[in-house]
Scaffold this motif. Structure first.
Motif, PDB file in Angstrom:
ATOM      1  N   GLN A 119      93.869  -3.740  19.877  1.00  0.00           N
ATOM      2  CA  GLN A 119      93.050  -4.372  20.902  1.00  0.00           C
ATOM      3  C   GLN A 119      91.728  -3.642  21.086  1.00  0.00           C
ATOM      4  OE1 GLN A 119      95.671  -4.368  24.273  1.00  0.00           O
ATOM      5  NE2 GLN A 119      96.845  -6.150  23.587  1.00  0.00           N
ATOM      6  N   LYS A 120      91.768  -2.327  20.947  1.00  0.00           N
ATOM      7  CA  LYS A 120      90.530  -1.549  21.071  1.00  0.00           C
ATOM      8  C   LYS A 120      89.585  -1.861  19.925  1.00  0.00           C
ATOM      9  CE  LYS A 120      88.888   3.192  21.727  1.00  0.00           C
ATOM     10  NZ  LYS A 120      89.289   4.626  21.864  1.00  0.00           N
ATOM     11  N   VAL A 121      90.139  -1.954  18.696  1.00  0.00           N
ATOM     12  CA  VAL A 121      89.312  -2.282  17.529  1.00  0.00           C
ATOM     13  C   VAL A 121      88.713  -3.680  17.686  1.00  0.00           C
ATOM     14  CG1 VAL A 121      89.384  -2.787  15.049  1.00  0.00           C
ATOM     15  CG2 VAL A 121      90.543  -0.763  15.952  1.00  0.00           C
ATOM     16  N   GLU A 122      89.516  -4.650  18.126  1.00  0.00           N
ATOM     17  CA  GLU A 122      89.027  -6.006  18.306  1.00  0.00           C
ATOM     18  C   GLU A 122      87.923  -6.034  19.345  1.00  0.00           C
ATOM     19  OE1 GLU A 122      92.484  -8.192  19.318  1.00  0.00           O
ATOM     20  OE2 GLU A 122      93.273  -8.239  17.259  1.00  0.00           O
ATOM     21  N   ALA A 123      88.050  -5.256  20.413  1.00  0.00           N
ATOM     22  CA  ALA A 123      87.017  -5.219  21.438  1.00  0.00           C
ATOM     23  C   ALA A 123      85.716  -4.640  20.870  1.00  0.00           C
ATOM     24  CB  ALA A 123      87.492  -4.375  22.619  1.00  0.00           C
ATOM     25  N   LEU A 124      85.825  -3.613  20.020  1.00  0.00           N
ATOM     26  CA  LEU A 124      84.637  -3.025  19.407  1.00  0.00           C
ATOM     27  C   LEU A 124      83.962  -4.018  18.469  1.00  0.00           C
ATOM     28  CD1 LEU A 124      85.925   0.597  18.634  1.00  0.00           C
ATOM     29  CD2 LEU A 124      84.233  -0.064  20.348  1.00  0.00           C
ATOM     30  N   VAL A 125      84.788  -4.772  17.707  1.00  0.00           N
ATOM     31  CA  VAL A 125      84.219  -5.779  16.787  1.00  0.00           C
ATOM     32  C   VAL A 125      83.470  -6.847  17.557  1.00  0.00           C
ATOM     33  CG1 VAL A 125      84.829  -7.594  15.148  1.00  0.00           C
ATOM     34  CG2 VAL A 125      85.925  -5.352  14.971  1.00  0.00           C
ATOM     35  N   ARG A 126      84.056  -7.306  18.649  1.00  0.00           N
ATOM     36  CA  ARG A 126      83.382  -8.329  19.461  1.00  0.00           C
ATOM     37  C   ARG A 126      82.091  -7.784  20.052  1.00  0.00           C
ATOM     38  NH1 ARG A 126      88.765  -9.439  21.143  1.00  0.00           N
ATOM     39  NH2 ARG A 126      88.463  -8.154  23.004  1.00  0.00           N
ATOM     40  N   GLN A 154     105.128   0.751  18.809  1.00  0.00           N
ATOM     41  CA  GLN A 154     104.568  -0.595  18.736  1.00  0.00           C
ATOM     42  C   GLN A 154     103.499  -0.794  19.807  1.00  0.00           C
ATOM     43  OE1 GLN A 154     107.894  -3.259  19.045  1.00  0.00           O
ATOM     44  NE2 GLN A 154     108.740  -2.691  17.046  1.00  0.00           N
ATOM     45  N   ALA A 155     103.752  -0.278  20.990  1.00  0.00           N
ATOM     46  CA  ALA A 155     102.784  -0.419  22.072  1.00  0.00           C
ATOM     47  C   ALA A 155     101.495   0.333  21.758  1.00  0.00           C
ATOM     48  CB  ALA A 155     103.382   0.083  23.383  1.00  0.00           C
ATOM     49  N   VAL A 156     101.611   1.534  21.183  1.00  0.00           N
ATOM     50  CA  VAL A 156     100.425   2.313  20.806  1.00  0.00           C
ATOM     51  C   VAL A 156      99.628   1.577  19.742  1.00  0.00           C
ATOM     52  CG1 VAL A 156      99.664   4.443  19.690  1.00  0.00           C
ATOM     53  CG2 VAL A 156     101.444   4.525  21.443  1.00  0.00           C
ATOM     54  N   PHE A 157     100.331   0.988  18.761  1.00  0.00           N
ATOM     55  CA  PHE A 157      99.657   0.250  17.691  1.00  0.00           C
ATOM     56  C   PHE A 157      98.916  -0.957  18.262  1.00  0.00           C
ATOM     57  CE2 PHE A 157      99.753  -3.221  14.562  1.00  0.00           C
ATOM     58  CZ  PHE A 157      98.997  -2.644  13.544  1.00  0.00           C
ATOM     59  N   LEU A 158      99.564  -1.720  19.135  1.00  0.00           N
ATOM     60  CA  LEU A 158      98.925  -2.895  19.720  1.00  0.00           C
ATOM     61  C   LEU A 158      97.716  -2.498  20.556  1.00  0.00           C
ATOM     62  CD1 LEU A 158     102.044  -4.970  20.808  1.00  0.00           C
ATOM     63  CD2 LEU A 158     100.460  -5.476  18.933  1.00  0.00           C
ATOM     64  N   ALA A 159      97.820  -1.383  21.290  1.00  0.00           N
ATOM     65  CA  ALA A 159      96.684  -0.922  22.089  1.00  0.00           C
ATOM     66  C   ALA A 159      95.510  -0.551  21.190  1.00  0.00           C
ATOM     67  CB  ALA A 159      97.096   0.267  22.945  1.00  0.00           C
ATOM     68  N   ALA A 160      95.804   0.106  20.043  1.00  0.00           N
ATOM     69  CA  ALA A 160      94.750   0.474  19.106  1.00  0.00           C
ATOM     70  C   ALA A 160      94.089  -0.770  18.511  1.00  0.00           C
ATOM     71  CB  ALA A 160      95.324   1.354  18.004  1.00  0.00           C
TER      72      ALA A 160
END
Length: 352
Positions: free
Chosen positions: A341-348, A333-339
């Protein structure tokens, strides 16, 4: 399953005199902290050591000249500090404090100087350090840390009262100034297994009535060492053998056994170790000791009444599997949430 049968008599082996202790590095907070103990061995008879053991780090000898005396000196100081600060009846808290200090991952010949750092922390920082220590070990050994829950569940209190905080700090100072880190901070597991601090704490802090109710009998560590040596010196130890202690307390017999094994250049990691005890604090202490003494990956610790419930090993194995499964699920779950967050940061970043 081979079971340790360590009840026998023998003459106490003589120990060589300890060399002079090395000079201590200057300290800011603990000018009276004992210097790092000098290396010693359990027996005068020369025995081979594991190739990975550095001679200068083998067997710290505490300032009293006997690690078992030091362990009980620490236990008595902790008990006095806790009760003098009016910490309360819950002895799992002071024992848990000592367990946290003993499990702190900093290792090496000067790791005991971390006492300065511990005493520089304020109450909030101290509690945060405790939580991080237990969380780190839970990631590595969830089976043992779940078994040790009675010793660390209290750290989840977000706002402990001032009396609790004062008593915890008193225990920290008592344990450090009496030389706890000398016994537990070596990077040599053979040195860390010279004594059983958890067992000494339980023996000193638990009331006589509680000892009687639980039928607890503390085996003197010197006796355990003699019995282990008598049994294991002539036993053909083969990797894959399993040992079982149906009423093992905090694991004192296993501590003595692994010392004999390491003297014979035998790795305890190659053996299975199962232990049960009716006392949840004793079982919790055994779980902590399994890490401190580095018993290896094949450790099962159960809490229950062996006479009434029979063999508790299978129950402990199932609980260990559940602990690892829960750890793995949370990790995923932690790995999924980290991924995410990374995608959201790239989108922003693209949108900007």
């Amino acid at each position: 399953m081979s079971q340790l049968d360590l009840f026998a008599d023998a003459d106490t082996p003589n120990e060589p005199p300890a060399p002079p202790a090395p000079a201590a590095t200057p300290r800011r907070y603990l000018a009276d902290l004992p210097p790092a103990p000098a290396p010693v061995t359990m027996s005068a008879q020369p025995r081979p050591k594991l190739a990975t053991v550095k001679p200068k780090l083998a067997h710290y000898r505490p300032s009293l000249g006997n690690p078992h005396e030091t362990a009980f000196d620490i236990a008595e100081a902790v008990s006095y500090a806790w009760h003098h600060a009016q910490g309360g009846a819950g002895i799992e808290v002071p024992i848990g404090v000592v367990a946290t200090l003993a499990l702190w991952p900093l290792r090496g010949p000067e790791a005991y100087l971390a006492a300065d750092w511990w005493l520089s922390l304020d109450d909030d920082q101290l509690l945060t350090a405790f939580r991080e220590c237990w969380a780190r070990w839970w990631i590595m050994r969830p089976d043992l840390i779940d078994r040790a829950t009675p010793l660390h569940k209290w750290v989840d209190d977000e706002k402990p009262g001032p009396t609790r905080a004062r008593a915890v700090r008193a225990v920290v100072e008592a344990a450090l100034t009496r030389g706890l880190l000398h016994l537990t901070s070596s990077d040599d597991p053979d040195a860390r297994s010279t004594t059983d601090v958890m067992g000494a704490l339980l023996a000193v802090m638990r009331s006589q009535g509680a000892h009687d109710a639980l039928a607890e009998i503390h085996t003197p560590p010197e006796v355990a060492e003699l019995m282990a040596r008598m049994l294991l010196d002539d036993m053909p130890l083969q990797p894959g053998m399993k040992f079982d202690e149906p009423a093992g307390g905090t694991g004192g017999m296993y501590r003595a056994a692994v010392q004999v094994m390491r003297e014979k250049d035998i790795d305890p990691h190659d053996f299975g170790w199962s232990l049960a005890d009716i006392d949840d604090l004793a079982a919790a202490g055994a779980a902590v000791n399994a890490i401190i003494w580095d018993l290896g990956p094949h450790v099962l610790i159960a809490c229950g009444d062996t006479l009434r419930e029979g063999n508790l090993t299978e129950k402990a194995a199932q609980q260990a599997r559940e602990s690892f499964e829960r750890r793995d699920e949370l990790h995923s779950q932690a790995v999924f949430l980290a991924a995410m967050q990374k995608v959201e940061a790239l989108v922003r970043e693209v949108a900007a």
